[in-house]
Design a protein around this motif. Structure first.
Motif, PDB file in Angstrom:
ATOM      1  N   UNK A  44     -13.360  80.727  19.466  1.00  0.00           N
ATOM      2  CA  UNK A  44     -13.715  82.111  19.111  1.00  0.00           C
ATOM      3  C   UNK A  44     -13.161  82.503  17.737  1.00  0.00           C
ATOM      4  N   UNK A  45     -12.539  81.544  17.074  1.00  0.00           N
ATOM      5  CA  UNK A  45     -11.876  81.813  15.791  1.00  0.00           C
ATOM      6  C   UNK A  45     -12.829  82.423  14.760  1.00  0.00           C
ATOM      7  N   UNK A  46     -12.352  83.455  14.054  1.00  0.00           N
ATOM      8  CA  UNK A  46     -13.161  84.102  13.016  1.00  0.00           C
ATOM      9  C   UNK A  46     -13.402  83.153  11.843  1.00  0.00           C
ATOM     10  N   UNK A  47     -12.432  82.276  11.607  1.00  0.00           N
ATOM     11  CA  UNK A  47     -12.526  81.361  10.464  1.00  0.00           C
ATOM     12  C   UNK A  47     -12.883  79.972  10.979  1.00  0.00           C
ATOM     13  N   UNK A  48     -13.839  79.277  10.376  1.00  0.00           N
ATOM     14  CA  UNK A  48     -14.184  77.921  10.815  1.00  0.00           C
ATOM     15  C   UNK A  48     -12.955  77.005  10.736  1.00  0.00           C
ATOM     16  N   UNK A  49     -12.695  76.227  11.782  1.00  0.00           N
ATOM     17  CA  UNK A  49     -11.513  75.352  11.800  1.00  0.00           C
ATOM     18  C   UNK A  49     -11.395  74.445  10.581  1.00  0.00           C
ATOM     19  N   UNK A  50     -12.519  74.018  10.030  1.00  0.00           N
ATOM     20  CA  UNK A  50     -12.476  73.151   8.849  1.00  0.00           C
ATOM     21  C   UNK A  50     -11.691  73.804   7.708  1.00  0.00           C
ATOM     22  N   UNK A  51     -11.641  75.142   7.695  1.00  0.00           N
ATOM     23  CA  UNK A  51     -10.969  75.856   6.602  1.00  0.00           C
ATOM     24  C   UNK A  51      -9.495  76.145   6.917  1.00  0.00           C
ATOM     25  N   UNK A  91     -17.585  71.549  21.865  1.00  0.00           N
ATOM     26  CA  UNK A  91     -16.612  72.608  21.579  1.00  0.00           C
ATOM     27  C   UNK A  91     -15.310  72.015  21.028  1.00  0.00           C
ATOM     28  N   UNK A  92     -14.905  70.892  21.601  1.00  0.00           N
ATOM     29  CA  UNK A  92     -13.656  70.254  21.161  1.00  0.00           C
ATOM     30  C   UNK A  92     -13.777  69.759  19.719  1.00  0.00           C
ATOM     31  N   UNK A  93     -14.933  69.235  19.371  1.00  0.00           N
ATOM     32  CA  UNK A  93     -15.150  68.783  17.987  1.00  0.00           C
ATOM     33  C   UNK A  93     -15.254  69.983  17.051  1.00  0.00           C
ATOM     34  N   UNK A  94     -15.954  71.031  17.506  1.00  0.00           N
ATOM     35  CA  UNK A  94     -16.061  72.254  16.692  1.00  0.00           C
ATOM     36  C   UNK A  94     -14.683  72.857  16.427  1.00  0.00           C
TER      37      UNK A  94
END
Ligand SMILES: Cc1cc2nc3c(=O)[nH]c(=O)nc-3n(C[C@H](O)[C@H](O)[C@H](O)COP(=O)(O)O)c2cc1C
Length: 170
Positions: A44-51, A91-94
């Protein structure tokens, strides 16, 4: 090279645990990473995990990320859910970013058609992490290799798994 065997099914009584255990038992030094143990919530994170460079607010995501960051290469063990990968695995990869970036991955899949479609989807997903994805993969056909609920690998599977490891480690 540190190799993780990542099990993407979190269902009760999942068949995949037998397949993942078989892979771990036949790959020297490989470690089982069982997604079910992380109780990962939906992202549910507002910021993409990659960032986020591996720093997450959600403790379960942080633990998952730190575990995956330990490895150089991954063998994803996946079943096929409605012609794709399990939602929990997606979801785990996302929920990851730098932990996968530029690393290597291969696949062991199981389904009534070998779960080839799920692996094809997974390859597309992992391309977004600029991963190296060798061609070899193990495809387990549940029509023949699931006997009374038990995994009975066909004779060629040991060689297929070794080919996966060779391509992953060279
Ligand atoms: C939601 C769901 C969707 C499924 N869709 C497929 C499918 O598209 N193709 C297939 O071969 N098997 C499909 N199956 C059957 C799975 O191959 C079989 O249940 C397998 O054991 C699932 O892996 P798991 O037990 O490790 O979760 C599906 C199973 C579930 C639970």
């Amino acid at each position: 090279m540190k190799i993780a065997v990542v099990l993407g099914s979190i269902r009760d009584s999942r068949f995949g645990i037998q397949v993942a255990q078989w892979a771990v038992d036949n790959i020297e030094g490989a470690e089982l990473v069982d997604l079910k143990e992380f109780n990962l919530p939906l992202l549910t994170s507002a910021v993409p995990p990659m960032m986020l460079k591996g720093k997450y607010d959600v403790p379960e995501q942080q633990a998952w990320g730190e575990k995956m960051a330990e490895f150089d290469a991954f063998i994803f063990v996946t079943g096929e859910y409605n012609h794709s990968i399990p939602g929990a695995l997606k979801n785990a990869i996302d929920s990851l970013g730098v932990e996968l970036l530029g690393k290597k991955a291969s696949f062991v899949s199981y389904g009534f058609d070998g779960a080839i479609r799920a692996v094809d989807h997974l390859r597309i997903v992992l391309h977004n992490f600029s991963m190296s994805l060798p061609r070899a993969q193990v495809s387990i056909n549940l029509n023949h290799e699931m006997v009374d609920g038990k995994f009975v690998p066909a004779a060629h599977q040991a060689g297929a798994l070794q080919q996966v490891v060779e391509q992953l480690t060279k």
